[in-house]
Scaffold this motif. Structure first.
Motif, PDB file in Angstrom:
ATOM      1  N   THR A   1       0.832  -1.210   0.000  1.00 38.94           N
ATOM      2  CA  THR A   1       0.000   0.000   0.000  1.00 38.94           C
ATOM      3  C   THR A   1       0.866   1.259   0.000  1.00 38.94           C
ATOM      4  O   THR A   1       0.559   2.253  -0.694  1.00 38.94           O
ATOM      5  CB  THR A   1      -0.916  -0.006   1.241  1.00 38.94           C
ATOM      6  OG1 THR A   1      -1.711  -1.195   1.238  1.00 38.94           O
ATOM      7  CG2 THR A   1      -1.824   1.215   1.237  1.00 38.94           C
ATOM      8  N   ALA A   2       1.964   1.231   0.778  1.00 40.79           N
ATOM      9  CA  ALA A   2       2.856   2.394   0.827  1.00 40.79           C
ATOM     10  C   ALA A   2       3.519   2.628  -0.521  1.00 40.79           C
ATOM     11  O   ALA A   2       3.634   3.780  -0.994  1.00 40.79           O
ATOM     12  CB  ALA A   2       3.908   2.175   1.910  1.00 40.79           C
ATOM     13  N   ILE A   3       3.947   1.551  -1.148  1.00 37.19           N
ATOM     14  CA  ILE A   3       4.582   1.702  -2.471  1.00 37.19           C
ATOM     15  C   ILE A   3       3.571   2.232  -3.481  1.00 37.19           C
ATOM     16  O   ILE A   3       3.879   3.101  -4.314  1.00 37.19           O
ATOM     17  CB  ILE A   3       5.164   0.349  -2.924  1.00 37.19           C
ATOM     18  CG1 ILE A   3       6.318  -0.052  -1.999  1.00 37.19           C
ATOM     19  CG2 ILE A   3       5.640   0.420  -4.359  1.00 37.19           C
ATOM     20  CD1 ILE A   3       6.866  -1.445  -2.289  1.00 37.19           C
ATOM     21  N   ALA A   4       2.337   1.712  -3.395  1.00 35.84           N
ATOM     22  CA  ALA A   4       1.310   2.174  -4.331  1.00 35.84           C
ATOM     23  C   ALA A   4       0.987   3.647  -4.111  1.00 35.84           C
ATOM     24  O   ALA A   4       0.727   4.388  -5.068  1.00 35.84           O
ATOM     25  CB  ALA A   4       0.057   1.325  -4.162  1.00 35.84           C
ATOM     26  N   SER A   5       1.018   4.077  -2.841  1.00 34.03           N
ATOM     27  CA  SER A   5       0.724   5.494  -2.567  1.00 34.03           C
ATOM     28  C   SER A   5       1.789   6.411  -3.133  1.00 34.03           C
ATOM     29  O   SER A   5       1.535   7.605  -3.341  1.00 34.03           O
ATOM     30  CB  SER A   5       0.607   5.700  -1.047  1.00 34.03           C
ATOM     31  OG  SER A   5       1.854   5.431  -0.410  1.00 34.03           O
ATOM     32  N   VAL A   6       2.990   5.902  -3.382  1.00 31.66           N
ATOM     33  CA  VAL A   6       4.042   6.708  -4.004  1.00 31.66           C
ATOM     34  C   VAL A   6       3.962   6.655  -5.512  1.00 31.66           C
ATOM     35  O   VAL A   6       4.124   7.659  -6.224  1.00 31.66           O
ATOM     36  CB  VAL A   6       5.431   6.227  -3.524  1.00 31.66           C
ATOM     37  CG1 VAL A   6       6.544   6.963  -4.272  1.00 31.66           C
ATOM     38  CG2 VAL A   6       5.562   6.427  -2.027  1.00 31.66           C
ATOM     39  N   ILE A   7       3.668   5.459  -6.032  1.00 26.89           N
ATOM     40  CA  ILE A   7       3.685   5.278  -7.489  1.00 26.89           C
ATOM     41  C   ILE A   7       2.439   5.862  -8.144  1.00 26.89           C
ATOM     42  O   ILE A   7       2.511   6.412  -9.244  1.00 26.89           O
ATOM     43  CB  ILE A   7       3.826   3.775  -7.818  1.00 26.89           C
ATOM     44  CG1 ILE A   7       5.179   3.272  -7.329  1.00 26.89           C
ATOM     45  CG2 ILE A   7       3.661   3.526  -9.309  1.00 26.89           C
ATOM     46  CD1 ILE A   7       5.386   1.788  -7.549  1.00 26.89           C
ATOM     47  N   VAL A   8       1.287   5.762  -7.470  1.00 24.12           N
ATOM     48  CA  VAL A   8       0.044   6.228  -8.092  1.00 24.12           C
ATOM     49  C   VAL A   8       0.091   7.708  -8.448  1.00 24.12           C
ATOM     50  O   VAL A   8      -0.294   8.099  -9.558  1.00 24.12           O
ATOM     51  CB  VAL A   8      -1.160   5.907  -7.181  1.00 24.12           C
ATOM     52  CG1 VAL A   8      -2.416   6.633  -7.649  1.00 24.12           C
ATOM     53  CG2 VAL A   8      -1.407   4.405  -7.160  1.00 24.12           C
ATOM     54  N   PRO A   9       0.568   8.620  -7.541  1.00 23.79           N
ATOM     55  CA  PRO A   9       0.658  10.040  -7.965  1.00 23.79           C
ATOM     56  C   PRO A   9       1.572  10.241  -9.160  1.00 23.79           C
ATOM     57  O   PRO A   9       1.285  11.083 -10.028  1.00 23.79           O
ATOM     58  CB  PRO A   9       1.217  10.741  -6.719  1.00 23.79           C
ATOM     59  CG  PRO A   9       0.820   9.845  -5.582  1.00 23.79           C
ATOM     60  CD  PRO A   9       0.916   8.470  -6.124  1.00 23.79           C
ATOM     61  N   MET A  10       2.669   9.478  -9.210  1.00 23.63           N
ATOM     62  CA  MET A  10       3.569   9.590 -10.356  1.00 23.63           C
ATOM     63  C   MET A  10       2.859   9.137 -11.630  1.00 23.63           C
ATOM     64  O   MET A  10       3.026   9.738 -12.701  1.00 23.63           O
ATOM     65  CB  MET A  10       4.818   8.732 -10.121  1.00 23.63           C
ATOM     66  CG  MET A  10       5.650   9.184  -8.920  1.00 23.63           C
ATOM     67  SD  MET A  10       6.921   7.996  -8.452  1.00 23.63           S
ATOM     68  CE  MET A  10       7.778   7.787  -9.992  1.00 23.63           C
TER      69      MET A  10
END
Length: 331
Positions: free
Chosen positions: A274-283
């Motif tokens: 979830t943490a990784i997705a929260s970083v990648i999704v805005p990008m």
């Protein structure tokens, strides 16, 4: 109707101080009715024998006392881990002044054990109907000793294995605990009533011998020894039941802890994803704003300043996100 002398050709094996020992295997209703008339057996005793009464007891009548003592089928292979003492065999003894008559509906080795014991002790003891009744009870009680010893080994083994087995080796441990507790319940079911039965035999044997001017102290000592063996085995079996109950609780607790640990590991992995997705999704949102049909800022310029700026912004955003996750121990 058969007697116990089937394997003994000499009638001396049936003699007990001028009396006799008659053993009846699986009597029919007509045979039992005839024997009741010949030996003046009370109708209540006949009814108990005919119905194969399962309650162990000792009852006094006018010319005899009646003992119902239960054992298990010793001709079957008994394995503590798989079997259960459910095939109970009742021995019905009618002890008279000058004779003993025993009834049973299935073969049992205890009768032959008593005959062998008489052969060894004939020169040292006075074989009376009361002594034969004691010897039968003693043989039945002694047959439980190997079962209780096996239960002890099984209980100690399970108690140790609960904490040392790995997860992959615990699949049949619960089954072993259940089977061992089932076997202990069966043993206790047959052992506990025997204490009261022997106590009643001690009382009635003393009265029976005193009426005929015979010493009752020695027979009371014999029966007291049987009672001590029963009490010891009951206490041991109850202790093993407590060990298995504790092992069962420890096993379930350990399984619960392992499930909790596995759930925590799963939650940790989900939190990281979830943490990784929260970083990648805005990008992904930023890069997805400009598709093939969208005018991209800086696409008309000849240098790559816009491109490097966007890439730098994305890299900076990713580094900041990873730093925040590491700071909060998410990664």
């Amino acid at each position: 109707m058969t007697d116990i002398a089937t394997e003994k050709s000499s009638t001396e094996d049936l003699i007990c101080s001028g009396g006799f020992w008659l053993d009846i295997l699986a009597p029919s209703d007509s045979e039992l009715k005839w024997l009741s008339k010949v030996f003046r057996i009370h109708p209540l005793t006949t009814e108990d024998i005919q119905a194969e009464e399962t309650r162990e007891k000792c009852e006094s009548f006018k010319n005899y006392y009646f003992v119902n003592f239960q054992t298990f089928d010793m001709f079957e292979q008994f394995n503590v881990a798989e079997a259960y003492v459910e095939n109970a065999v009742s021995l019905f003894n009618i002890v008279r002044k000058d004779s003993i008559i025993s009834f049973h509906y299935r073969p049992t080795p205890h009768l032959q054990n008593v005959l062998d014991r008489i052969d060894h002790l004939r020169d040292y003891i006075q074989v009376t109907p009361d002594w034969i009744n004691y010897a039968l009870m003693d043989s039945v009680v002694d047959a439980f000793i190997p079962l209780v010893e096996n239960l002890e080994m099984e209980s100690d083994s399970i108690d140790e294995l609960v904490f040392i087995l790995k997860e992959s080796e615990q699949s049949d441990l619960l089954r072993r605990i259940g089977n061992a507790r089932k076997a202990i319940s069966g043993v206790l079911r047959l052992l506990k009533p025997k204490g009261d039965c022997v106590k009643g035999v001690i009382k009635r044997t003393g009265n029976h011998l005193q009426e005929h001017s015979k010493p009752a102290d020695e027979m009371s000592l014999y029966l007291g020894d049987v009672q001590d063996h029963i009490l010891t085995m009951v206490q041991n079996a109850s202790h093993y039941e407590k060990i298995l109950s504790r092992a069962h609780s420890n096993y379930l607790t350990q399984i619960s802890i392992e499930i909790t640990q596995s759930s925590n590991r799963t939650n940790d992995v989900v939190a990281k994803l979830t943490a990784i997705a929260s970083v990648i999704v805005p990008m992904n949102i930023i890069t997805g704003l400009w598709g093939m049909n969208v005018h991209v800022p800086g696409q008309d310029t000849e240098n790559l300043a816009w491109f490097y700026g966007l890439v730098g912004f994305l890299v900076l955003t990713f580094i900041c996100g990873v730093t925040i996750m590491v700071k909060h121990r998410i990664m």
